[in-house]
Design a protein around this motif. Structure first.
Motif, short mmCIF file in Angstrom:
data_model
loop_
_atom_site.label_atom_id
_atom_site.label_comp_id
_atom_site.label_asym_id
_atom_site.label_seq_id
_atom_site.Cartn_x
_atom_site.Cartn_y
_atom_site.Cartn_z
N ALA A 1 -3.93 2.65 6.41
CA ALA A 1 -5.34 2.42 6.72
C ALA A 1 -6.03 1.62 5.61
O ALA A 1 -6.99 0.90 5.86
CB ALA A 1 -6.06 3.74 6.93
N LYS A 2 -5.53 1.72 4.38
CA LYS A 2 -6.11 0.99 3.26
C LYS A 2 -5.72 -0.48 3.25
O LYS A 2 -6.40 -1.29 2.61
CB LYS A 2 -5.67 1.62 1.93
N ARG B 1 -0.01 7.24 6.77
CA ARG B 1 -1.13 6.80 7.61
C ARG B 1 -2.33 6.41 6.75
O ARG B 1 -3.01 5.41 7.03
CB ARG B 1 -1.53 7.90 8.57
N ALA B 2 -2.59 7.20 5.71
CA ALA B 2 -3.72 6.89 4.83
C ALA B 2 -3.48 5.58 4.09
O ALA B 2 -4.40 4.77 3.93
CB ALA B 2 -3.94 8.04 3.85
N GLU C 1 0.82 -1.21 0.00
CA GLU C 1 0.00 0.00 0.00
C GLU C 1 0.86 1.26 0.00
O GLU C 1 0.50 2.26 -0.63
CB GLU C 1 -0.96 0.01 1.20
N GLU D 1 1.21 11.84 6.84
CA GLU D 1 -0.24 11.67 6.64
C GLU D 1 -0.53 10.71 5.48
O GLU D 1 -1.45 9.91 5.55
CB GLU D 1 -0.91 13.02 6.40
N ALA D 2 0.27 10.80 4.42
CA ALA D 2 0.09 9.88 3.29
C ALA D 2 0.39 8.45 3.72
O ALA D 2 -0.28 7.51 3.29
CB ALA D 2 0.99 10.30 2.13
N ALA E 1 0.91 4.12 -2.98
CA ALA E 1 0.69 5.54 -2.69
C ALA E 1 1.93 6.39 -2.94
O ALA E 1 1.92 7.59 -2.70
CB ALA E 1 0.23 5.71 -1.25
#
Length: 123
Positions: A56-57, A52-53, A19, A49-50, A23
């Motif tokens: 989360a995926k 963490r996102a 992931e 932040e990227a 990203a």
């Protein structure tokens, strides 16, 4: 037995790495520490932040906590400037000490033709 323990821990790590790669987030390391998956970002972690996102995926099986870590502190350029400044102050101090040591040998020395103080001459 070690292969049984490594298989479940590598699956969440590979899912997180996949992931992060999708990203386009740069990372230094991803590892498992008990129930926690740790993502280590380079430098000061501008992409926190990227990351963490992206984490989360990821489809994680079981109970896992994801922690995103980055270096806290001065950037490398400021650390280099600080180190150069400390080095320059040290060199300056050494030069001053050597100058004082060498100058002490040439300073005021007792010579046989020096005059006596005026107070002793008046007696």
């Amino acid at each position: 037995m070690t292969s049984d323990n490594s298989a479940p821990s590598s699956e969440p790590v590979s899912a997180i790495k996949r992931e992060l790669d999708n990203a386009n987030v740069r990372y230094e390391n991803v590892f498992v520490r008990r129930e926690e998956i740790v993502v280590v970002l380079p430098g000061r972690g501008a992409e926190r932040e990227a990351a963490r996102a992206a984490a989360a995926k990821a489809a994680l099986h079981g109970k896992h906590y994801v922690t995103v870590m980055a270096e806290d502190g001065l950037p490398a350029a400021l650390k280099a400037v600080f180190a150069a400044l400390i080095f320059a102050i040290g060199v300056f101090g050494v030069v001053l000490m050597l100058w004082g040591y060498i100058g002490a040998g040439r300073g005021q020395s007792e010579s046989p033709e020096s005059e006596a103080p005026a107070a002793n001459a008046s007696r």
